[in-house]
Design an enzyme around this catalytic site. Structure first.
Site, PDB file in Angstrom:
ATOM      1  N   SER A 113       0.796  -1.221   0.000  1.00  0.00           N
ATOM      2  CA  SER A 113       0.000   0.000   0.000  1.00  0.00           C
ATOM      3  C   SER A 113       0.834   1.280   0.000  1.00  0.00           C
ATOM      4  O   SER A 113       1.599   1.518  -0.917  1.00  0.00           O
ATOM      5  CB  SER A 113      -0.964  -0.035   1.181  1.00  0.00           C
ATOM      6  OG  SER A 113      -1.840   1.045   1.121  1.00  0.00           O
ATOM      7  N   HIS A 114       0.727   2.055   1.080  1.00  0.00           N
ATOM      8  CA  HIS A 114       1.404   3.351   1.160  1.00  0.00           C
ATOM      9  C   HIS A 114       2.789   3.219   1.799  1.00  0.00           C
ATOM     10  O   HIS A 114       3.483   4.218   1.978  1.00  0.00           O
ATOM     11  CB  HIS A 114       0.543   4.290   2.000  1.00  0.00           C
ATOM     12  CG  HIS A 114       0.224   3.683   3.334  1.00  0.00           C
ATOM     13  ND1 HIS A 114      -0.602   2.588   3.447  1.00  0.00           N
ATOM     14  CD2 HIS A 114       0.667   3.951   4.564  1.00  0.00           C
ATOM     15  CE1 HIS A 114      -0.676   2.220   4.701  1.00  0.00           C
ATOM     16  NE2 HIS A 114       0.092   3.036   5.409  1.00  0.00           N
ATOM     17  N   ASP A 279      -2.488   6.655  -3.159  1.00  0.00           N
ATOM     18  CA  ASP A 279      -1.365   5.903  -2.576  1.00  0.00           C
ATOM     19  C   ASP A 279      -0.840   4.854  -3.566  1.00  0.00           C
ATOM     20  O   ASP A 279      -1.327   4.756  -4.697  1.00  0.00           O
ATOM     21  CB  ASP A 279      -1.762   5.269  -1.233  1.00  0.00           C
ATOM     22  CG  ASP A 279      -2.682   4.067  -1.373  1.00  0.00           C
ATOM     23  OD1 ASP A 279      -3.374   3.966  -2.400  1.00  0.00           O
ATOM     24  OD2 ASP A 279      -2.709   3.224  -0.453  1.00  0.00           O
ATOM     25  N   ASP A 281      -1.080   1.632  -4.042  1.00  0.00           N
ATOM     26  CA  ASP A 281      -1.950   0.645  -4.676  1.00  0.00           C
ATOM     27  C   ASP A 281      -3.305   1.219  -5.088  1.00  0.00           C
ATOM     28  O   ASP A 281      -4.210   0.472  -5.471  1.00  0.00           O
ATOM     29  CB  ASP A 281      -2.123  -0.591  -3.787  1.00  0.00           C
ATOM     30  CG  ASP A 281      -2.809  -0.288  -2.466  1.00  0.00           C
ATOM     31  OD1 ASP A 281      -2.654   0.842  -1.961  1.00  0.00           O
ATOM     32  OD2 ASP A 281      -3.491  -1.178  -1.927  1.00  0.00           O
ATOM     33  N   ASP A 283      -5.834   2.671  -3.521  1.00  0.00           N
ATOM     34  CA  ASP A 283      -7.097   2.608  -2.782  1.00  0.00           C
ATOM     35  C   ASP A 283      -7.320   3.840  -1.907  1.00  0.00           C
ATOM     36  O   ASP A 283      -8.444   4.127  -1.515  1.00  0.00           O
ATOM     37  CB  ASP A 283      -7.248   1.295  -1.979  1.00  0.00           C
ATOM     38  CG  ASP A 283      -6.067   0.992  -1.094  1.00  0.00           C
ATOM     39  OD1 ASP A 283      -5.111   1.796  -1.068  1.00  0.00           O
ATOM     40  OD2 ASP A 283      -6.094  -0.056  -0.423  1.00  0.00           O
ATOM     41  N   ARG A 284      -6.248   4.590  -1.604  1.00  0.00           N
ATOM     42  CA  ARG A 284      -6.432   5.800  -0.777  1.00  0.00           C
ATOM     43  C   ARG A 284      -6.414   7.058  -1.622  1.00  0.00           C
ATOM     44  O   ARG A 284      -5.797   7.082  -2.693  1.00  0.00           O
ATOM     45  CB  ARG A 284      -5.285   5.921   0.227  1.00  0.00           C
ATOM     46  CG  ARG A 284      -5.184   4.786   1.173  1.00  0.00           C
ATOM     47  CD  ARG A 284      -4.060   5.041   2.140  1.00  0.00           C
ATOM     48  NE  ARG A 284      -4.000   3.954   3.095  1.00  0.00           N
ATOM     49  CZ  ARG A 284      -3.531   4.074   4.320  1.00  0.00           C
ATOM     50  NH1 ARG A 284      -3.051   5.227   4.734  1.00  0.00           N
ATOM     51  NH2 ARG A 284      -3.511   3.042   5.125  1.00  0.00           N
ATOM     52  N   THR A 346     -11.299  -0.865  12.160  1.00  0.00           N
ATOM     53  CA  THR A 346     -10.368  -0.420  11.121  1.00  0.00           C
ATOM     54  C   THR A 346     -10.010  -1.583  10.194  1.00  0.00           C
ATOM     55  O   THR A 346      -9.736  -2.683  10.652  1.00  0.00           O
ATOM     56  CB  THR A 346      -9.087   0.111  11.812  1.00  0.00           C
ATOM     57  OG1 THR A 346      -9.448   1.267  12.553  1.00  0.00           O
ATOM     58  CG2 THR A 346      -8.012   0.452  10.815  1.00  0.00           C
ATOM     59  N   LYS A 378     -11.617   0.026  -1.001  1.00  0.00           N
ATOM     60  CA  LYS A 378     -11.637   1.478  -1.134  1.00  0.00           C
ATOM     61  C   LYS A 378     -11.031   1.810  -2.492  1.00  0.00           C
ATOM     62  O   LYS A 378     -10.217   1.056  -3.016  1.00  0.00           O
ATOM     63  CB  LYS A 378     -10.899   2.148   0.010  1.00  0.00           C
ATOM     64  CG  LYS A 378      -9.552   1.578   0.365  1.00  0.00           C
ATOM     65  CD  LYS A 378      -9.090   2.202   1.677  1.00  0.00           C
ATOM     66  CE  LYS A 378      -7.636   1.900   1.941  1.00  0.00           C
ATOM     67  NZ  LYS A 378      -7.459   0.941   3.025  1.00  0.00           N
TER      68      LYS A 378
HETATM   69  C1  VG1 Z   1      -4.061   1.273   8.230  1.00  0.00           C
HETATM   70  C2  VG1 Z   1      -5.244   2.211   8.328  1.00  0.00           C
HETATM   71  C3  VG1 Z   1      -6.520   1.481   7.950  1.00  0.00           C
HETATM   72  C4  VG1 Z   1      -6.372   0.861   6.552  1.00  0.00           C
HETATM   73  C5  VG1 Z   1      -5.148  -0.017   6.508  1.00  0.00           C
HETATM   74  C6  VG1 Z   1      -4.883  -0.552   5.110  1.00  0.00           C
HETATM   75  O1  VG1 Z   1      -4.186   0.220   9.156  1.00  0.00           O
HETATM   76  O2  VG1 Z   1      -5.349   2.751   9.617  1.00  0.00           O
HETATM   77  O3  VG1 Z   1      -7.582   2.381   8.001  1.00  0.00           O
HETATM   78  O4  VG1 Z   1      -7.498   0.094   6.218  1.00  0.00           O
HETATM   79  O5  VG1 Z   1      -3.997   0.726   6.914  1.00  0.00           O
HETATM   80  O6  VG1 Z   1      -4.783   0.487   4.192  1.00  0.00           O
HETATM   81  P1  VG1 Z   1      -3.434   0.207  10.581  1.00  0.00           P
HETATM   82  O7  VG1 Z   1      -3.764  -1.115  11.208  1.00  0.00           O
HETATM   83  O8  VG1 Z   1      -1.977   0.391  10.296  1.00  0.00           O
HETATM   84  O9  VG1 Z   1      -3.965   1.371  11.330  1.00  0.00           O
HETATM   85  V1  VG1 Z   1      -4.074   0.243   2.705  1.00  0.00           V
HETATM   86  O10 VG1 Z   1      -4.252   1.566   1.813  1.00  0.00           O
HETATM   87  O11 VG1 Z   1      -2.953  -0.681   3.088  1.00  0.00           O
HETATM   88  O12 VG1 Z   1      -4.833  -1.011   1.967  1.00  0.00           O
HETATM   89 CO    CO Z   2      -3.445   1.356  -0.040  1.00  0.00          CO
END
Ligand code: VG1
Ligand code: CO
Length: 547
Positions: A113-114, A279, A281, A283-284, A346, A378
């Site tokens: 992801s990010h 981000d 991937d 989704d954000r 979450t 998302k």
């Molecule tokens: C974080 C965020 C959560 C999100 C997750 C995956 O998790 O707080 O809201 O769904 O990342 O996002 P955590 O457990 O680190 O708080 V992504 O864009 O990886 O798919």
């Molecule tokens: Co992401």
């Protein structure tokens, strides 16, 4: 077993436990012998031998090699079909769409992801089910259990490398591998979600300037297709569009601190009406209005909900949902419309179930994630087109839209404070101590703040029961105050080293809507430190990131 398949003996790893969203580790961890193959074999066995899988990722370092090695394991297991996007590039929401369109058994999405990329960065594997949703905990637990005891995996005697640079179909024994166009599939899924004719008309107006920052993640090709080819926007509309293995050395994280290119560009050119960053991937998303006016994710969700009538896909909205730490601005919109707004832990997997059974059509998280019923993830690009639809139909600017919203509903001042790379043992100790305090009733009725304006009404640890009755306890320690303000503390489940403490503050004000966010929350932050004793526990009161 075919002559071409061999069984490779392997040593199980004990750390392949998926977190909030997949298994995330440093690249070097994934590069350990058989680490990747073990996990893929564990997925295959724990998910009852899927027949058709989608496989792709966000283009980060190690993805191409991982795709080759995953094909090897899946083909050796004689899976019927693997669907791979061209060059392996697939955004997380597009993966969700593709799983559903292809009626696949699930999907393996290679992303962290990010989190940063490159050889010293992170790698990750998300597994989504046939509904397109991130696998629920019952499934990820099964995969984890299998990974801990695995003794061998299947492999092709003669490994094959598939050319992913062209649309094509390949066969390895009984396995068909299709290299497809993921953008065409994604566009087909969202074709009726928005009034594309109106969007094109608006975007072709010279005075309607926008900027789309792909942060060198996977959304580049999608953004180029939509904004440059379809809407014929000027080329400078899309920035950082090349997916890079190290995201250009930056975190592909759309927030005010990291998406500086976008913020600076918008401040420098006040004629740009709308800005968005995605981000790694896809989704954000983070939305900005003129001169970099920041829209908090909780407000973004509420504003879209309130203007659902401007978005074709949301014309028959039955319900909304938000994650527990997300400011409850959308709850007030739901109440006004006589709809339900569910509160879930979450992580997108909890929305997945509600979306699948049609209970909700729009949902989101404070972490810059927003999604809707067209898929089960998302979706940054969907959010972007949703905003543009509202701006086109209402003919207003982002700032005006948000401020009008606050005038009607009041404002949630919101911040998340992250304390990254903390000592895990100390964090666990703090959480245990805090849990004891907050699951008791000793704070209820106590007043805090210079004017004693914050009176505790409830404390506890958030627990969720899904529509099918699955209980998930321990999802966030909370302190709620009589005026609707809240303090929430939880540990992150996506980090790859150490522990990350997240503190979420939101203070609601019905009338005083024009204050500086940071300043407004100062007192609540001090109260939070007093109650949690966080600075004493982890040795600092300076968060590494504030979003
Ligand atoms: C974080 C965020 C959560 C999100 C997750 C995956 O998790 O707080 O809201 O769904 O990342 O996002 P955590 O457990 O680190 O708080 V992504 O864009 O990886 O798919
Ligand atoms: Co992401």
């Amino acid at each position: 077993m075919s002559n071409h398949v061999i069984e490779i003996a392997t040593q199980a790893y004990q750390d392949q436990k998926p977190g909030t969203s997949g298994l995330r580790k440093k690249v070097s961890v994934f590069q350990q012998p058989n680490y990747l193959e073990n996990f893929i074999q564990a997925i295959y066995e724990a998910t009852d031998k899927p027949k058709v899988l989608v496989l792709g990722g966000d283009g980060r370092f190690f993805m191409k090699e991982a795709i080759d090695r995953i094909i090897n394991v899946l083909a050796a297991n004689q899976i019927l079909k693997i669907i791979i996007p061209m060059n392996g590039l697939l955004s997380t929401p597009a993966a969700s769409c593709l799983i559903r369109s292809a009626k696949a058994s699930g999907g393996i999405i290679l992303t962290a992801s990010h989190n940063p990329g490159g050889p010293d960065g992170d790698f990750g594997i998300k597994f989504n089910t046939s509904t397109g949703s991130p696998a629920p905990e019952a499934i990820t637990e099964k995969i984890y259990e299998r990974s801990k005891t695995i003794t061998s995996y299947k492999s092709l005697f003669k490994k094959r490398t598939i050319d992913l640079s062209k649309y094509s179909v390949h066969t390895i024994d009984d396995t068909r591998i299709a290299v497809i166009d993921p953008i065409a599939n994604y566009m087909e899924v969202i074709k009726d979600s928005f009034d594309f004719g109106l969007l094109k008309e608006t975007l072709q107006q010279e005075q309607f300037k926008i900027i789309v920052d792909c942060m060198n993640g996977v959304t580049g090709p999608y953004a180029k297709h939509i904004f440059l080819e379809k809407f014929r926007c000027p080329t400078e509309t899309v920035i950082n569009y090349d997916p890079l293995p190290d995201f250009g050395g930056k975190h592909p994280d759309p927030n005010l601190t990291i998406a500086k290119d976008l913020v600076n560009q918008m401040k420098a050119d006040p004629t740009i009406q709308f800005g968005i960053a995605f981000d790694g991937d896809g989704d954000r998303n983070m939305v900005l209005g003129q001169e970099g006016f920041f829209v908090s994710p909780g407000d973004a969700l509420a504003v879209i909900a309130d203007n659902a009538d401007c978005i074709d896909q949301l014309s028959k909205c039955k319900g909304f949902a938000r994650s527990f730490p997300t400011a409850p601005a959308i709850d007030r919109v739901a109440a006004k419309r006589g709809l339900v707004c569910h509160e879930v832990p979450t992580g997108w997997k909890y929305f997945g179930e509600l979306l699948s059974v049609g209970r909700i059509q729009l949902c989101g998280e404070e972490s810059f994630g927003l999604g809707a019923s067209h898929c089960n993830e998302k979706d940054g690009m969907w959010a972007c087109l949703a905003w543009l639809s509202i701006l086109s139909k209402k003919r207003v600017g982002v700032k005006q839209l948000v401020e009008e919203h606050w005038k009607v509903y009041g404002r949630d001042y919101f911040n998340r404070y992250d304390f990254e790379e903390c000592d895990s043992v100390k964090c666990q100790a703090m959480m245990r101590e805090l849990e004891t305090l907050l699951t008791g009733r000793s704070l209820v009725g106590r007043k805090f703040g210079s004017k004693e304006q914050y009176e505790v009404v409830e404390t506890g640890n958030f627990a969720y029961t899904s529509p099918t009755g699955v209980k998930t306890p321990g999802q966030g320690l909370f302190i709620k105050f009589t005026d609707g303000s809240r303090i929430i503390v939880r540990l992150s489940g996506t980090g790859s080293s150490g522990a990350t403490v997240r503190i979420y503050l939101n203070a609601y004000d019905k009338d005083d809507i024009g204050q500086d966010n940071e300043t407004y929350l100062k007192e609540l932050l001090a109260i939070c430190y007093t109650i949690t004793k966080l600075p004493q526990h982890i040795g600092t009161d300076k968060p590494t990131v504030i979003t």
